[in-house]
Design a protein around this motif. Structure first.
Motif, mmCIF file in Angstrom:
data_model
loop_
_atom_site.group_PDB
_atom_site.id
_atom_site.type_symbol
_atom_site.label_atom_id
_atom_site.label_comp_id
_atom_site.label_asym_id
_atom_site.label_seq_id
_atom_site.Cartn_x
_atom_site.Cartn_y
_atom_site.Cartn_z
ATOM 1 N N CYS A 153 -33.517 -38.569 -25.398
ATOM 2 C CA CYS A 153 -33.748 -39.981 -25.142
ATOM 3 C C CYS A 153 -35.016 -40.156 -24.319
ATOM 4 C CB CYS A 153 -32.564 -40.588 -24.387
ATOM 5 S SG CYS A 153 -30.948 -40.230 -25.134
ATOM 6 N N HIS A 202 -33.506 -47.753 -21.222
ATOM 7 C CA HIS A 202 -33.174 -46.483 -21.890
ATOM 8 C C HIS A 202 -33.170 -46.697 -23.395
ATOM 9 C CE1 HIS A 202 -30.579 -43.133 -23.252
ATOM 10 N NE2 HIS A 202 -30.824 -42.545 -22.098
ATOM 11 N N ARG A 243 -32.168 -44.543 -26.907
ATOM 12 C CA ARG A 243 -31.277 -43.404 -27.148
ATOM 13 C C ARG A 243 -31.572 -42.689 -28.461
ATOM 14 N NH1 ARG A 243 -25.332 -43.036 -29.086
ATOM 15 N NH2 ARG A 243 -24.652 -41.065 -28.164
ATOM 16 N N ASN A 285 -31.058 -38.366 -19.601
ATOM 17 C CA ASN A 285 -31.652 -37.754 -20.785
ATOM 18 C C ASN A 285 -31.332 -36.271 -20.714
ATOM 19 O OD1 ASN A 285 -33.249 -37.114 -23.060
ATOM 20 N ND2 ASN A 285 -34.987 -36.639 -21.722
ATOM 21 N N SER A 315 -39.717 -41.046 -18.518
ATOM 22 C CA SER A 315 -39.624 -39.812 -19.292
ATOM 23 C C SER A 315 -40.983 -39.334 -19.772
ATOM 24 C CB SER A 315 -38.699 -40.007 -20.499
ATOM 25 O OG SER A 315 -37.372 -40.206 -20.091
#
Length: 277
Positions: free
Chosen positions: A2, A86, A88, A113, A241
């Protein structure tokens, strides 16, 4: 896996960070550069706290973020000093709303994640380790949600790093008892409305990507033309991320096996290791 984004600082309209950056979290849902999968279209979620820092509001859906009109509408009108987003990519569990992040319990919000390796083999023992008083709150079928409720079981209200360390320790112990060599892969964000904690750890010490924004005064000095930076406090932080753009000096990689707490006057990386349970 993710992609996720966590923001804490000066209250902003969500769309400023969800949509406007060159490589926004919405763009990452289609074109991830550093994830295991290029596309993260198995659902999305956004959670945010109001100015009172009380229980967060959460919206989640099973469709892809890139074409969700409700998300675009909400993001253009909601302002928050602390929010999560987020997108996914399922690691095997069902694409359903209760499996989308972030997860919420009371004032706590959590997103993840990574994966618990061989989760289906470990799921029963991990789930039974959740406090019986919390067990009925488990709604979905993901390892991420079980990890969250284990952390609550181990005292998230009193000691966030300690509770996450005990959760990780239990996952690794049960995994290795079942012959799983590298049981845990995780980048995690968790918040209580006033503070935010982020974690980067994996059993093999090769964790998924995670970056934090540089000091605001440093970014202003390097890029004085960035409009967004003019109106935020020096303590504003983003953890993502993968970077939202490619401007030099804006992003720093989060150290392996570390955690940080984001709160007024404090932002340091500290070592993280699972605690045996």
């Amino acid at each position: 896996m993710c992609r996720w984004l966590a923001y804490a600082g000066t209250s902003v309209v969500l769309s400023e960070l969800l949509y406007k950056p060159k490589h926004s979290i919405i763009d990452q849902s289609l074109h991830s550069h550093m994830g295991v999968e290029t596309t993260n279209g198995d659902g999305f979620g956004v959670g945010w706290y109001g100015s009172d820092g009380d229980t967060p509001a959460i919206i989640r859906d099973t469709g892809p973020a890139w074409n969700n009109r409700n998300l675009r509408e909400i993001a253009a009108h909601v302002r928050s000093p602390l929010f999560f987003a987020h997108v996914r990519a399922s690691t095997g569990t069902a694409v359903q709303q209760t499996n989308c992040h972030p997860f919420r319990h009371g004032r706590w919000m959590w997103m993840h994640n990574g994966a618990v390796a061989e989760f289906q083999r470990l799921r029963r023992d991990l789930s039974l380790a959740v406090d019986p008083a919390l067990y009925a709150s488990l709604e979905g079928s993901t390892d991420s949600e079980v990890m969250f409720y284990l952390a609550i079981t181990f005292g998230l209200d009193q000691d966030v790093p300690g509770a996450v360390a005990k959760m990780a320790g239990l996952v690794e112990r049960l995994g290795r008892e079942e012959g799983v060599e590298l049981p845990l892969q995780m980048t995690i964000a968790v918040a209580d409305g006033e503070r935010m904690w982020t974690f980067r750890y994996s059993s093999g010490h090769a964790s998924r990507s995670l970056f934090c924004s540089n000091r605001v005064d440093t970014i202003r000095a390097l890029h004085p033309d960035l409009d967004f930076m003019r109106g935020v406090s020096d303590e504003t932080r983003l953890v993502v991320s993968e970077p939202l753009g490619d401007l030099p000096g804006v992003w720093n990689e989060v150290p392996e096996s570390s955690y940080a707490v984001v709160q007024p006057g404090h932002y340091d990386f500290l070592p993280f290791a699972p605690e045996p349970v």
